[in-house]
Design a protein around this motif. Structure first.
Motif, mmCIF file in Angstrom:
data_model
loop_
_atom_site.group_PDB
_atom_site.id
_atom_site.type_symbol
_atom_site.label_atom_id
_atom_site.label_comp_id
_atom_site.label_asym_id
_atom_site.label_seq_id
_atom_site.Cartn_x
_atom_site.Cartn_y
_atom_site.Cartn_z
ATOM 1 N N LEU A 252 0.831 -1.210 0.000
ATOM 2 C CA LEU A 252 0.000 0.000 0.000
ATOM 3 C C LEU A 252 0.863 1.256 0.000
ATOM 4 C CD1 LEU A 252 -2.801 1.306 0.219
ATOM 5 C CD2 LEU A 252 -2.623 1.089 2.704
ATOM 6 N N LYS A 253 1.895 1.297 0.851
ATOM 7 C CA LYS A 253 2.760 2.474 0.924
ATOM 8 C C LYS A 253 3.484 2.714 -0.402
ATOM 9 C CE LYS A 253 1.915 3.592 5.189
ATOM 10 N NZ LYS A 253 1.174 4.830 5.514
ATOM 11 N N CYS A 254 3.877 1.624 -1.059
ATOM 12 C CA CYS A 254 4.521 1.759 -2.368
ATOM 13 C C CYS A 254 3.579 2.411 -3.379
ATOM 14 C CB CYS A 254 4.953 0.390 -2.887
ATOM 15 S SG CYS A 254 6.313 -0.336 -1.972
ATOM 16 N N LEU A 255 2.338 1.948 -3.394
ATOM 17 C CA LEU A 255 1.351 2.485 -4.338
ATOM 18 C C LEU A 255 1.069 3.957 -4.070
ATOM 19 C CD1 LEU A 255 -1.118 -0.543 -4.388
ATOM 20 C CD2 LEU A 255 0.314 0.206 -6.295
ATOM 21 N N LEU A 256 0.956 4.318 -2.790
ATOM 22 C CA LEU A 256 0.692 5.717 -2.447
ATOM 23 C C LEU A 256 1.867 6.602 -2.846
ATOM 24 C CD1 LEU A 256 -0.933 5.210 1.083
ATOM 25 C CD2 LEU A 256 -2.096 5.856 -1.028
ATOM 26 N N LEU A 287 -6.559 -6.872 -8.246
ATOM 27 C CA LEU A 287 -7.019 -8.191 -7.778
ATOM 28 C C LEU A 287 -6.440 -8.548 -6.421
ATOM 29 C CD1 LEU A 287 -6.636 -10.125 -11.145
ATOM 30 C CD2 LEU A 287 -8.798 -9.687 -9.967
ATOM 31 N N ASP A 288 -5.689 -7.619 -5.814
ATOM 32 C CA ASP A 288 -5.048 -7.894 -4.526
ATOM 33 C C ASP A 288 -6.083 -8.283 -3.481
ATOM 34 O OD1 ASP A 288 -2.081 -7.035 -3.304
ATOM 35 O OD2 ASP A 288 -3.669 -7.167 -1.807
ATOM 36 N N LYS A 289 -5.710 -9.221 -2.602
ATOM 37 C CA LYS A 289 -6.653 -9.692 -1.581
ATOM 38 C C LYS A 289 -6.957 -8.612 -0.554
ATOM 39 C CE LYS A 289 -2.970 -11.790 1.209
ATOM 40 N NZ LYS A 289 -2.439 -13.046 1.766
ATOM 41 N N ASP A 290 -6.069 -7.633 -0.409
ATOM 42 C CA ASP A 290 -6.324 -6.515 0.501
ATOM 43 C C ASP A 290 -7.102 -5.439 -0.247
ATOM 44 O OD1 ASP A 290 -5.313 -5.155 3.222
ATOM 45 O OD2 ASP A 290 -5.286 -3.657 1.626
ATOM 46 N N HIS A 291 -8.261 -5.074 0.273
ATOM 47 C CA HIS A 291 -9.157 -4.145 -0.432
ATOM 48 C C HIS A 291 -8.507 -2.792 -0.686
ATOM 49 C CE1 HIS A 291 -12.421 -6.838 -0.604
ATOM 50 N NE2 HIS A 291 -12.826 -6.734 0.649
ATOM 51 N N VAL A 293 -5.339 -1.954 -0.877
ATOM 52 C CA VAL A 293 -4.285 -2.070 -1.889
ATOM 53 C C VAL A 293 -4.899 -2.087 -3.286
ATOM 54 C CG1 VAL A 293 -2.502 -3.600 -2.828
ATOM 55 C CG2 VAL A 293 -2.652 -3.235 -0.364
ATOM 56 N N ALA A 294 -5.980 -2.850 -3.449
ATOM 57 C CA ALA A 294 -6.654 -2.940 -4.746
ATOM 58 C C ALA A 294 -7.175 -1.575 -5.194
ATOM 59 C CB ALA A 294 -7.802 -3.942 -4.664
ATOM 60 N N VAL A 295 -7.762 -0.820 -4.259
ATOM 61 C CA VAL A 295 -8.312 0.507 -4.585
ATOM 62 C C VAL A 295 -7.201 1.459 -5.022
ATOM 63 C CG1 VAL A 295 -9.456 2.546 -3.618
ATOM 64 C CG2 VAL A 295 -10.300 0.265 -3.059
ATOM 65 N N GLN A 296 -6.113 1.489 -4.252
ATOM 66 C CA GLN A 296 -5.036 2.418 -4.571
ATOM 67 C C GLN A 296 -4.313 2.027 -5.862
ATOM 68 O OE1 GLN A 296 -4.970 5.210 -3.117
ATOM 69 N NE2 GLN A 296 -6.443 4.594 -1.538
#
Length: 958
Positions: A252-256, A287-291, A293-296
């Motif tokens: 998540l932090k990488c995506l942000l 498709l990430d299992k963490d919601h 992460v998928a949104v970002q």
């Protein structure tokens, strides 16, 4: 209390941080080893560790040995440490911790920062802590490293500015003194420039060491702050690699961080190498299992598509568009933005105006694009999800009902503007979905939590939309119904729109003539159609329009009564012709078809309107009695007859009150019992559709009677002479086993015989789920014994993909009702499976716990264990009961262990060991003590045959 250590000073927070750092720097200059030891212990104690690094340890041991010593002193079972503690004190502590590091670097930047000792020690310590197996060490060191590097980056930036200034001054001074001897001023500027270069090199090395030693989730902000230093592959590759990290928070932090980079076009244009290397990974991350992460990930892809030319292929986009249909709303909304801006939005599109232009040119083009996408996606049952995904981005366009209906009412000859039949159907579905979303103000069922509370602004918008819907469709809907009156699907959807009307507009706007037009169209539609979706929609529309207390009530009630009178007259005429004097029925195909259509109309209207005054029950019951006795009626007569009879009884039951005369209740009681017997008999009907209909009605019927009982309606309770006895309960489960949990051979045979395609298979699965859900409701509401659930739970793992959610919800609801009885049901399920397994084994060799069937039972136990969640206190009694019952079952047939008698069910201890990790520590001791009661002599308990006991005992002692 006087603070002594650095940790105490910072945690107490009584001194200004600048003062604290100045004091520490002064101490460092006097004796750097003592001061550094204090700083090292500061980080150790901030991690919650009670250990202390001594001077001897600091001087004699290697870094890894110091870390090992500290790890040994850390209480691994205690997951609490300062940085995650809550409350104002610990919030202040975290702020002081971060501030201390920032001020420390700032204070040292002109002196000891470059002594090759202070920063080397700090970086070495933080890198070691970041590698620790203890999360508290990792978390604390990573936060410290982030703040340290952020502060160092600021120093680097200032040095870079100073270096450029010095260089510029040097160049100016050099030109001024061109041809002259070197001056002192020029030498001074040269030394200054080289000093800055040296410091920059030192700082760069520190940055590299911190970055590579601890992954820094603030890389994005550093790259934005100083892209010249960080926007290159040597740094970015770490971000790319961490997109594969197992921890969702890291991904998540990488995506942000990447969002911050790709949101700036000037930075995104320099990301070609990274984009080419990691694009496929990012495209897969929705498709990430963490919601989150998928949104970002979806938001990042949106930015990439905007600021990087041709980065996403057509195949990538097609795949990403489909996320508008996901049940997780934040992801669907992010996908909706992607779809709208990439495919639907006409901003900047020169070709948006269709031929002929017109008032709705741009909106018409958008609509056609949306319709095309909807039809191409082939998910026609999920239009509500599609509309909801686009609502936040295309709300204005989706509320342009005037444009939508104008497009529907266009004639085919109007310059090719008219839609195809499939496009018209799709547009009508879209209209209905947009009307529902606007009127209800919340997402569709299955997407999001319960209905949200609207703000004042949202409520105002909702009321305005309802008025707009009403005023527009009051006039347009009759025209649409007239145009599509012969199309069942279109009419069924259009007839759902009036439920969202503000009905007072008919009278306040003097629009009664449009109401007459609507009623005429509905009456005409009822006469034309026998499709249940159309008839039920028509019936519901009458029900909505005929609400008591509104101005149009009498007008609608008159039309409804007139229509029902004609319908009942038609039914009576058909009945007179249908039954023949010799005891048979008319076999003319036309008569049967007309009877079928009429019965369906009656059933549809009887659902929402009380028709008991026409004595329907006795008239329709004759069909069911005849079928019981002769079994020769066509199925298309039996099904609506069952439904009509059921509704007739429900209306009579609803009329029962405390003031009802006793003599009126006896006939109703007879009717109730008779109808229940008919449904039970039809469970064995030759036709599958009849069996399923009878089962669904019977389950609903039993549930309603049970509900009346639970409400203590004494008069209704007097009717309950027919609640399910043991025999009926067995019949109900036998039906479920035969129609839902059929074995592989039967299911394969069923599919082969009927030649089902994928659509039929899905419909068949939907029917099975409905049957199972109806039966599980009886368990949840205590209509049948809770122990009946044990038979259902046996199929939990085997049928998980098809029915796992229903079975899990049943388990959850029964546990809420009675957690002890629910636990007993689980253990009963496992015991029954174990006994079946044991009986299938060779008795001389005992139970084979390496066989696949035993492994399946153990897996089922593991799944049951997972349903208890992480709250061990909440599930304490249930888990203890499972162990108690399991131990007693395991030692059945053995009065004690004397070396001669091996308990026949001993292997069952392996099954219940799956629940041992759910026991609290005190309860493990209690269960172990209870186990010991059954073991009088521990010595003989040796050998492979006693391994289950050993393993179970170890699971309790772990």
């Amino acid at each position: 209390v006087e603070a002594v250590t650095l940790f105490e000073v910072v945690s107490m927070g009584k001194q200004a941080m600048q003062s604290v750092v100045v004091d520490w720097v002064e101490a460092y200059k006097q004796d750097r080893n003592v001061a550094l030891l204090d700083l090292i212990n500061f980080f150790i104690q901030c991690s919650g560790c009670q250990g202390m690094v001594t001077a001897e340890m600091f001087q004699s041991l290697y870094k890894k040995d110091v870390m090992r010593k500290m790890t040994e002193t850390f209480d691994k079972d205690n997951e609490d440490y300062p940085l995650i503690r809550t409350g104002p004190y610990w919030k202040k502590f975290k702020a002081n911790f971060c501030e201390f590091i920032a001020v420390l670097v700032q204070q040292c930047q002109c002196s000891i920062l470059y002594d090759n000792y202070l920063m080397d020690t700090i970086i070495s310590l933080l890198t070691g802590l970041a590698d620790s197996m203890v999360r508290a060490f990792r978390h604390t060191s990573t936060l410290a490293a982030i703040k340290l590097l952020t502060a160092v980056v600021s120093v680097h930036l200032n040095l870079d500015v100073n270096k450029h200034n010095a260089q510029r001054l040097y160049e100016v001074e050099k030109k001024r003194l061109s041809g002259k001897r070197t001056s002192y001023r020029l030498d001074q500027l040269e030394r200054k420039r080289k000093e800055y270069e040296h410091k920059l090199l030192e700082i760069q090395n520190m940055m590299n060491a911190i970055f590579k030693g601890t992954f820094l989730n603030q890389i994005g902000s550093w790259i934005k702050t100083y892209p010249d230093a960080f926007l290159n592959d040597s740094y970015l590759k770490y971000v790319g690699w961490m997109l594969y990290d197992k921890q969702a928070e890291v991904r998540l932090k990488c995506l942000l961080g990447l969002q911050g980079i790709y949101s700036r076009k000037e930075l995104a244009s320099r990301m070609d190498l990274f984009t080419n290397r990691f694009k496929d990974r990012i495209v897969s991350m929705p498709l990430d299992k963490d919601h989150e992460v998928a949104v970002q990930a979806m938001k990042l892809l949106m930015l990439m598509s905007q600021n990087c030319e041709d980065v996403l292929s057509a195949e990538d986009c097609e795949m990403l568009y489909q996320f508008v249909y996901t049940t997780h709303r934040p992801l669907a909304v992010a996908a909706g933005e992607f779809l709208y801006k990439r495919l639907l939005s006409h901003e900047g599109d020169k070709e948006v105006q269709p031929k002929g232009g017109g008032k709705f040119g741009a909106s018409t083009d958008q609509l056609k694009r949306l319709i095309h996408f909807f039809l191409e996606s082939e998910l026609h049952n999920h239009v509500a999800y599609l509309v909801d995904s686009l609502w936040d981005w295309a709300g204005k366009f989706l509320k342009d009902w005037e444009c939508m209906t104008t497009l529907l009412l266009k004639n085919a000859e109007e310059a090719g503007e008219a839609l195809s039949d499939a496009q018209e159907s799709a547009l009508i579905e879209i209209i209905l979905a947009t009307v529902r979303e606007a009127a209800e103000g919340h997402p569709p069922v299955g997407r999001g939590a319960a209905k949200k509370i609207l703000s004042v602004k949202e409520k105002k918008i909702q009321l305005e939309d309802c008025t707009k819907i009403t005023e527009h469709f009051i006039m347009v809907l009759p025209q649409l119904l007239a145009k599509y009156s012969t199309d069942a699907q279109k009419v069924a959807n259009l007839l759902q729109i009036p439920q969202y009307y503000d009905l007072d507009v008919y009278s306040t706007g003097h629009l009664e003539k449009h109401l007459d037009a609507l009623l005429r169209e509905i009456k005409d539609i009822v006469a034309k159609h026998s499709d249940m979706s159309v008839l039920e929609a028509s019936s519901r529309t009458y029900y909505i329009l005929c609400r008591e207390g509104i101005a149009i009530y009498s007008q609608v009630d008159f039309a409804r009564t007139q229509m029902i009178d004609e319908l009942m007259k038609q039914l009576n005429q058909l009945l007179d012709c249908f039954w023949q004097e010799e005891g048979g029925f008319c076999t003319d195909t036309g008569e049967i078809s007309r009877m079928h259509s009429t019965l369906r109309r009656v059933a549809a209207f009887h659902n929402a309107h009380d028709l008991t005054k026409w004595n329907l029950y006795d008239k329709i019951l004759r069909f069911l009695v005849f079928e019981m006795e002769h079994g020769s009626l066509p199925v298309l007569i039996i099904l609506p007859a069952l439904q009509c009879t059921y509704f007739s009884l429900l209306w009579q039951l609803a009329a029962v009150s405390e003031n009802s005369p006793k003599e009126t209740l006896f006939p109703l009681r007879r009717q109730l019992r008779h109808f229940s017997q008919i449904c039970t008999c039809f469970l064995h009907h030759k036709e599958k559709d009849v069996r399923e209909k009878a089962f669904m009605i019977l389950c609903d019927w039993l549930l309603i009677l049970s509900h009346l009982d639970s409400n203590n309606n004494e008069e209704a309770v007097g009717l309950l002479g027919y609640l399910p006895n043991i025999q009926l309960q067995e019949k109900l489960f036998s039906f479920i086993k035969e129609h839902v949990f059929m074995d592989g051979e039967e299911e394969k045979k069923d599919l082969t015989e009927e030649g089902k395609d994928e659509t039929c298979k899905l419909d068949d699965l939907h029917k099975k789920r409905s049957l199972l859900a109806a039966y599980c409701k009886l368990i949840v509401y205590n209509v049948v014994e809770m122990t009946a659930a044990a038979e259902i739970y046996k199929y939990y793992v085997k049928t998980y993909s098809d029915f796992g959610d229903i079975i899990k919800e049943t388990l959850s609801k029964t546990r809420y009702n009675n957690k002890i009885q629910s636990a007993k049901t689980l253990i009963l399920c496992l015991q029954q499976l174990f006994q079946t397994h044991a009986e299938s084994q060779d008795s001389s060799n005992g139970v084979d716990f390496s066989s696949p069937s035993f492994a399946n039972i153990k897996e089922l136990a593991r799944r049951f264990s997972l349903t208890f969640g992480w709250d061990q206190v909440k599930s304490r009694e249930s888990i203890a009961m499972i162990h108690k019952e399991g131990i007693e079952f395991a030692f059945q047939g053995a009065t004690g262990v004397d070396g001669k008698c091996l308990p026949p069910n001993l292997s069952f201890l392996l099954i219940i060991s799956e629940f041992s990790n759910k026991l609290l520590k005190p309860d493990k001791r209690l269960v172990y003590s209870y186990l010991q009661r059954y073991i009088t002599e521990p010595r003989p308990c040796r050998g492979d045959e006693w391994q289950p006991l050993v393993w179970y005992r170890n699971s309790l002692l772990a």
